[in-house]
Design a protein around this motif. Structure first.
Motif, PDB file in Angstrom:
ATOM      1  N   ASP A  40      -9.659  -2.299  28.172  1.00 42.96           N
ATOM      2  CA  ASP A  40      -8.864  -3.520  28.084  1.00 42.96           C
ATOM      3  C   ASP A  40      -8.545  -4.059  29.480  1.00 42.96           C
ATOM      4  O   ASP A  40      -8.636  -5.262  29.729  1.00 42.96           O
ATOM      5  CB  ASP A  40      -7.576  -3.251  27.307  1.00 42.96           C
ATOM      6  CG  ASP A  40      -6.837  -4.517  26.945  1.00 42.96           C
ATOM      7  OD1 ASP A  40      -7.502  -5.487  26.527  1.00 42.96           O
ATOM      8  OD2 ASP A  40      -5.593  -4.537  27.081  1.00 42.96           O
ATOM      9  N   LYS A  43     -11.725  -5.630  30.938  1.00 37.50           N
ATOM     10  CA  LYS A  43     -12.015  -6.933  30.323  1.00 37.50           C
ATOM     11  C   LYS A  43     -11.106  -8.012  30.895  1.00 37.50           C
ATOM     12  O   LYS A  43     -11.553  -9.121  31.198  1.00 37.50           O
ATOM     13  CB  LYS A  43     -11.837  -6.859  28.807  1.00 37.50           C
ATOM     14  CG  LYS A  43     -12.950  -6.152  28.086  1.00 37.50           C
ATOM     15  CD  LYS A  43     -12.676  -6.120  26.592  1.00 37.50           C
ATOM     16  CE  LYS A  43     -13.695  -5.307  25.858  1.00 37.50           C
ATOM     17  NZ  LYS A  43     -13.401  -5.194  24.428  1.00 37.50           N
ATOM     18  N   LYS A  44      -9.813  -7.713  31.043  1.00 42.22           N
ATOM     19  CA  LYS A  44      -8.885  -8.698  31.599  1.00 42.22           C
ATOM     20  C   LYS A  44      -9.254  -9.036  33.025  1.00 42.22           C
ATOM     21  O   LYS A  44      -9.232 -10.194  33.428  1.00 42.22           O
ATOM     22  CB  LYS A  44      -7.443  -8.172  31.547  1.00 42.22           C
ATOM     23  CG  LYS A  44      -6.840  -8.206  30.176  1.00 42.22           C
ATOM     24  CD  LYS A  44      -5.406  -7.720  30.203  1.00 42.22           C
ATOM     25  CE  LYS A  44      -4.807  -7.711  28.806  1.00 42.22           C
ATOM     26  NZ  LYS A  44      -3.441  -7.193  28.809  1.00 42.22           N
ATOM     27  N   ARG A  45      -9.618  -8.024  33.817  1.00 39.23           N
ATOM     28  CA  ARG A  45      -9.997  -8.250  35.212  1.00 39.23           C
ATOM     29  C   ARG A  45     -11.220  -9.154  35.289  1.00 39.23           C
ATOM     30  O   ARG A  45     -11.274 -10.076  36.092  1.00 39.23           O
ATOM     31  CB  ARG A  45     -10.279  -6.908  35.887  1.00 39.23           C
ATOM     32  CG  ARG A  45     -10.622  -7.029  37.348  1.00 39.23           C
ATOM     33  CD  ARG A  45     -10.756  -5.630  37.960  1.00 39.23           C
ATOM     34  NE  ARG A  45     -11.084  -5.731  39.337  1.00 39.23           N
ATOM     35  CZ  ARG A  45     -12.324  -5.674  39.824  1.00 39.23           C
ATOM     36  NH1 ARG A  45     -13.351  -5.511  39.019  1.00 39.23           N
ATOM     37  NH2 ARG A  45     -12.549  -5.767  41.109  1.00 39.23           N
ATOM     38  N   SER A  47     -12.179 -11.344  33.102  1.00 36.28           N
ATOM     39  CA  SER A  47     -11.847 -12.709  32.689  1.00 36.28           C
ATOM     40  C   SER A  47     -11.105 -13.441  33.804  1.00 36.28           C
ATOM     41  O   SER A  47     -11.324 -14.633  34.013  1.00 36.28           O
ATOM     42  CB  SER A  47     -11.028 -12.715  31.400  1.00 36.28           C
ATOM     43  OG  SER A  47      -9.723 -12.223  31.629  1.00 36.28           O
ATOM     44  N   TYR A  48     -10.244 -12.734  34.548  1.00 39.37           N
ATOM     45  CA  TYR A  48      -9.556 -13.371  35.678  1.00 39.37           C
ATOM     46  C   TYR A  48     -10.558 -13.791  36.754  1.00 39.37           C
ATOM     47  O   TYR A  48     -10.450 -14.871  37.328  1.00 39.37           O
ATOM     48  CB  TYR A  48      -8.514 -12.433  36.295  1.00 39.37           C
ATOM     49  CG  TYR A  48      -7.333 -12.162  35.409  1.00 39.37           C
ATOM     50  CD1 TYR A  48      -6.742 -13.173  34.665  1.00 39.37           C
ATOM     51  CD2 TYR A  48      -6.798 -10.896  35.309  1.00 39.37           C
ATOM     52  CE1 TYR A  48      -5.651 -12.919  33.852  1.00 39.37           C
ATOM     53  CE2 TYR A  48      -5.707 -10.627  34.498  1.00 39.37           C
ATOM     54  CZ  TYR A  48      -5.140 -11.655  33.772  1.00 39.37           C
ATOM     55  OH  TYR A  48      -4.066 -11.408  32.970  1.00 39.37           O
TER      56      TYR A  48
END
Length: 116
Positions: A40, A43-45, A47-48
């Motif tokens: 998770d 994935k966030k990294r 997307s940033y």
């Protein structure tokens, strides 16, 4: 009606079957949860990073339309150069606006390792 009592035979092992299943269940749960958290975060990294890239490309396209492709073409930067009485690659600009970093690797010496 007879009552049955479960008595586990001693096998000379550290864990009984029940203890082994408890430990295995907790271990698998801990691994699964930490794996989920790690994926998770990744994935966030990603997307940033993708959003930042899109923003930079958008800014580049906008600035290319007005022929402002270098920082020295920006009016605010141009005013700084004018105030310092220098040009973008001038001596004063190099001294004041550009930094040079030197890393002393002697502090990083490890046993059996040599740095250049």
């Amino acid at each position: 009606m007879a009552q049955y009592q479960y008595i586990e035979k001693s096998t000379g092992q550290i864990f009984s079957r029940r203890d082994f299943l408890k430990v295995a269940g907790v271990s698998v749960t801990a691994i699964a949860v930490s794996g989920y958290v790690i994926t998770d975060v990744i994935k966030k990294r990603k997307s940033y990073i993708a959003m930042r890239q899109q923003g930079l490309y958008k800014d580049d396209k906008r600035l290319q339309k007005v022929n402002m492709t270098g920082s020295h073409q920006n009016n605010a930067c141009f005013q700084v150069y004018k105030d310092l009485k220098t040009s973008p690659m001038g001596e004063t600009a190099e001294k004041l606006l550009h930094t040079k970093t030197y890393v002393n690797r002697r502090n990083l010496e490890l046993e059996g390792v040599r740095h250049a």
